[in-house]
Design a protein around this motif. Structure first.
Motif, PDB file in Angstrom:
ATOM      1  N   ASN A 162      29.028 -17.383  53.781  1.00  0.00           N
ATOM      2  CA  ASN A 162      29.590 -17.237  52.431  1.00  0.00           C
ATOM      3  C   ASN A 162      29.864 -18.593  51.783  1.00  0.00           C
ATOM      4  N   ASP A 163      29.185 -19.620  52.294  1.00  0.00           N
ATOM      5  CA  ASP A 163      29.184 -20.969  51.703  1.00  0.00           C
ATOM      6  C   ASP A 163      30.489 -21.740  51.890  1.00  0.00           C
ATOM      7  N   PHE A 164      31.306 -21.367  52.894  1.00  0.00           N
ATOM      8  CA  PHE A 164      32.447 -22.209  53.224  1.00  0.00           C
ATOM      9  C   PHE A 164      31.900 -23.524  53.786  1.00  0.00           C
ATOM     10  N   LYS A 165      32.524 -24.632  53.424  1.00  0.00           N
ATOM     11  CA  LYS A 165      32.062 -25.945  53.884  1.00  0.00           C
ATOM     12  C   LYS A 165      32.674 -26.255  55.257  1.00  0.00           C
ATOM     13  N   ILE A 166      32.200 -25.550  56.257  1.00  0.00           N
ATOM     14  CA  ILE A 166      32.705 -25.699  57.618  1.00  0.00           C
ATOM     15  C   ILE A 166      31.549 -25.641  58.612  1.00  0.00           C
ATOM     16  N   GLU A 167      31.824 -26.101  59.841  1.00  0.00           N
ATOM     17  CA  GLU A 167      30.843 -26.047  60.913  1.00  0.00           C
ATOM     18  C   GLU A 167      31.500 -25.557  62.189  1.00  0.00           C
ATOM     19  N   GLY A 168      30.733 -24.844  62.998  1.00  0.00           N
ATOM     20  CA  GLY A 168      31.230 -24.397  64.283  1.00  0.00           C
ATOM     21  C   GLY A 168      31.024 -25.466  65.340  1.00  0.00           C
ATOM     22  N   LYS A 169      32.033 -25.662  66.173  1.00  0.00           N
ATOM     23  CA  LYS A 169      31.946 -26.649  67.256  1.00  0.00           C
ATOM     24  C   LYS A 169      32.083 -25.931  68.607  1.00  0.00           C
ATOM     25  N   GLU A 170      32.884 -26.429  69.527  1.00  0.00           N
ATOM     26  CA  GLU A 170      32.913 -25.893  70.883  1.00  0.00           C
ATOM     27  C   GLU A 170      33.447 -24.451  70.938  1.00  0.00           C
ATOM     28  N   LEU A 171      32.741 -23.608  71.719  1.00  0.00           N
ATOM     29  CA  LEU A 171      33.249 -22.268  72.026  1.00  0.00           C
ATOM     30  C   LEU A 171      34.294 -22.400  73.130  1.00  0.00           C
ATOM     31  N   LEU A 172      35.417 -21.684  72.972  1.00  0.00           N
ATOM     32  CA  LEU A 172      36.534 -21.852  73.895  1.00  0.00           C
ATOM     33  C   LEU A 172      36.716 -20.685  74.858  1.00  0.00           C
ATOM     34  N   GLY A 173      35.787 -19.749  74.868  1.00  0.00           N
ATOM     35  CA  GLY A 173      35.936 -18.640  75.804  1.00  0.00           C
ATOM     36  C   GLY A 173      35.305 -17.361  75.301  1.00  0.00           C
ATOM     37  N   ARG A 174      35.584 -16.290  76.026  1.00  0.00           N
ATOM     38  CA  ARG A 174      35.054 -14.970  75.723  1.00  0.00           C
ATOM     39  C   ARG A 174      36.213 -13.987  75.670  1.00  0.00           C
ATOM     40  N   SER A 175      36.165 -13.043  74.758  1.00  0.00           N
ATOM     41  CA  SER A 175      37.263 -12.081  74.651  1.00  0.00           C
ATOM     42  C   SER A 175      36.715 -10.682  74.407  1.00  0.00           C
ATOM     43  N   GLU A 176      37.556  -9.694  74.709  1.00  0.00           N
ATOM     44  CA  GLU A 176      37.200  -8.292  74.524  1.00  0.00           C
ATOM     45  C   GLU A 176      38.126  -7.691  73.468  1.00  0.00           C
ATOM     46  N   GLN A 177      37.531  -7.052  72.457  1.00  0.00           N
ATOM     47  CA  GLN A 177      38.299  -6.430  71.387  1.00  0.00           C
ATOM     48  C   GLN A 177      38.318  -4.916  71.587  1.00  0.00           C
ATOM     49  N   ALA A 178      39.497  -4.319  71.405  1.00  0.00           N
ATOM     50  CA  ALA A 178      39.640  -2.895  71.707  1.00  0.00           C
ATOM     51  C   ALA A 178      40.608  -2.218  70.741  1.00  0.00           C
ATOM     52  N   ILE A 179      40.628  -0.899  70.813  1.00  0.00           N
ATOM     53  CA  ILE A 179      41.544  -0.085  70.011  1.00  0.00           C
ATOM     54  C   ILE A 179      42.873   0.029  70.762  1.00  0.00           C
ATOM     55  N   ALA A 180      43.969  -0.166  70.061  1.00  0.00           N
ATOM     56  CA  ALA A 180      45.299  -0.080  70.662  1.00  0.00           C
ATOM     57  C   ALA A 180      45.926   1.280  70.370  1.00  0.00           C
ATOM     58  N   VAL A 181      46.545   1.862  71.413  1.00  0.00           N
ATOM     59  CA  VAL A 181      47.183   3.173  71.316  1.00  0.00           C
ATOM     60  C   VAL A 181      48.543   3.111  71.998  1.00  0.00           C
ATOM     61  N   ALA A 182      49.512   3.887  71.506  1.00  0.00           N
ATOM     62  CA  ALA A 182      50.840   3.911  72.125  1.00  0.00           C
ATOM     63  C   ALA A 182      50.752   4.358  73.584  1.00  0.00           C
ATOM     64  N   LYS A 183      51.612   3.828  74.418  1.00  0.00           N
ATOM     65  CA  LYS A 183      51.545   4.072  75.852  1.00  0.00           C
ATOM     66  C   LYS A 183      51.771   5.532  76.250  1.00  0.00           C
ATOM     67  N   ASP A 184      52.469   6.298  75.444  1.00  0.00           N
ATOM     68  CA  ASP A 184      52.745   7.693  75.807  1.00  0.00           C
ATOM     69  C   ASP A 184      51.700   8.658  75.245  1.00  0.00           C
ATOM     70  N   ASN A 185      50.608   8.131  74.713  1.00  0.00           N
ATOM     71  CA  ASN A 185      49.582   8.975  74.101  1.00  0.00           C
ATOM     72  C   ASN A 185      48.303   8.914  74.941  1.00  0.00           C
ATOM     73  N   GLU A 186      48.423   9.298  76.203  1.00  0.00           N
ATOM     74  CA  GLU A 186      47.341   9.128  77.171  1.00  0.00           C
ATOM     75  C   GLU A 186      46.104   9.956  76.828  1.00  0.00           C
ATOM     76  N   LYS A 187      46.296  11.176  76.354  1.00  0.00           N
ATOM     77  CA  LYS A 187      45.161  12.034  76.014  1.00  0.00           C
ATOM     78  C   LYS A 187      44.370  11.455  74.842  1.00  0.00           C
ATOM     79  N   LEU A 188      45.071  10.907  73.857  1.00  0.00           N
ATOM     80  CA  LEU A 188      44.392  10.292  72.719  1.00  0.00           C
ATOM     81  C   LEU A 188      43.551   9.114  73.199  1.00  0.00           C
ATOM     82  N   LEU A 189      44.109   8.285  74.075  1.00  0.00           N
ATOM     83  CA  LEU A 189      43.371   7.143  74.603  1.00  0.00           C
ATOM     84  C   LEU A 189      42.124   7.612  75.353  1.00  0.00           C
ATOM     85  N   GLU A 190      42.288   8.646  76.149  1.00  0.00           N
ATOM     86  CA  GLU A 190      41.157   9.196  76.909  1.00  0.00           C
ATOM     87  C   GLU A 190      40.042   9.660  75.981  1.00  0.00           C
TER      88      GLU A 190
END
Length: 264
Positions: free
Chosen positions: A202-230
């Protein structure tokens, strides 16, 4: 006989009332075994400030990769998608306290967040990267020592910045941090490499440099809603298998970020 009939009618009416009240406690799923904020709806939070994952159009509606993933999940659950715009830094707390059924907002799975919510299987994979202006001498994380680094509020990238400097500037979103960098502010931004790639497109005047790792993105659900998570996990696996996640990824990024890079 009249007394018996009247009593029978009263018992029947009371039973129907209990059944009606009971129906409002659950919702969704064939078994109605998980709680929803609103019956028949999948109420999920996104920031609306994280293009191309979620952004807000002129009509105030959110669009983007996260939004379409959530809509596809809702369809698999047999629910109506009900997106809610919320500040990223407060979304996890909102899920924890029941303000939302889930967060579909590019949350990286971390031990700290996992203390408050449960996470689905990852729906995309990413990683933090250093971004600078083209005239910068910064190349690696070591070069960031004592520099001014901008990050988004509530993101995991602040920790990476804290390892090399105390001079950290906080923005409400990664996009506004990158925009400030492009306009001459700060020495660097640490953010998701996909977000940086989109900003460069989108034409931002920036450049990418060193990658610092790998990550996993996921959907967050309340801890007591086990069936919904399943059920969300089952929905994501189906969407991965039938190619929907890949299709959405290629639509927004021109590449598939939904497959585990270690599994390729």
């Amino acid at each position: 006989m009249k007394k018996v009939s009247l009593w029978a009618v009263m018992v029947l009416a009371f039973s129907m009332l209990l059944a009606a009240c009971g129906g409002s406690d659950g919702g969704g799923g064939a078994d109605g075994e998980y709680d929803l904020k609103e019956d028949g709806k999948f109420t999920f939070a996104s920031s609306g400030e994280f293009k191309p994952f979620s952004s807000t159009n002129a009509e105030g509606e959110m669009t983007g990769f996260d939004i379409e993933v959530a809509e596809a999940v809702a369809k698999e659950l047999g629910l109506e998608p009900n997106p809610q715009k919320f500040k990223f830094a407060s979304i996890v707390e909102g899920v924890k306290t029941g303000r939302f059924d889930a967060a579909v907002a590019s949350h990286t799975i971390t031990p700290e967040r996992a203390e408050h919510v449960d996470f689905s299987v990852p729906y995309y994979y990413s990683g933090p990267q250093i971004f600078t202006r083209p005239d910068s001498d910064i190349e690696t994380k070591d070069d960031l020592k004592d520099k001014e680094i901008a990050v988004s509020k509530g993101s995991t990238y602040a920790k990476s910045a804290e390892e090399v400097t105390s001079n950290i500037k906080i923005y409400d979103s990664d996009v506004t941090a990158l925009e400030a960098l492009s306009e001459g502010k700060h020495d660097a931004v640490i953010t998701d490499f996909v977000t940086g790639k989109e900003a460069i497109g989108n034409d931002f005047k920036i450049e990418g440099k060193e990658l610092l790792g790998r990550s996993e993105q996921a959907i967050a659900v309340a801890k007591d809603n086990e069936k919904l998570l399943e059920d969300i996990n089952a929905a994501l696996e189906k969407l991965r298998e039938d190619g929907t996640l890949k299709e959405l990824s290629e639509k927004y990024f021109g590449d598939d970020i939904t497959s585990d890079p270690e599994g390729k």
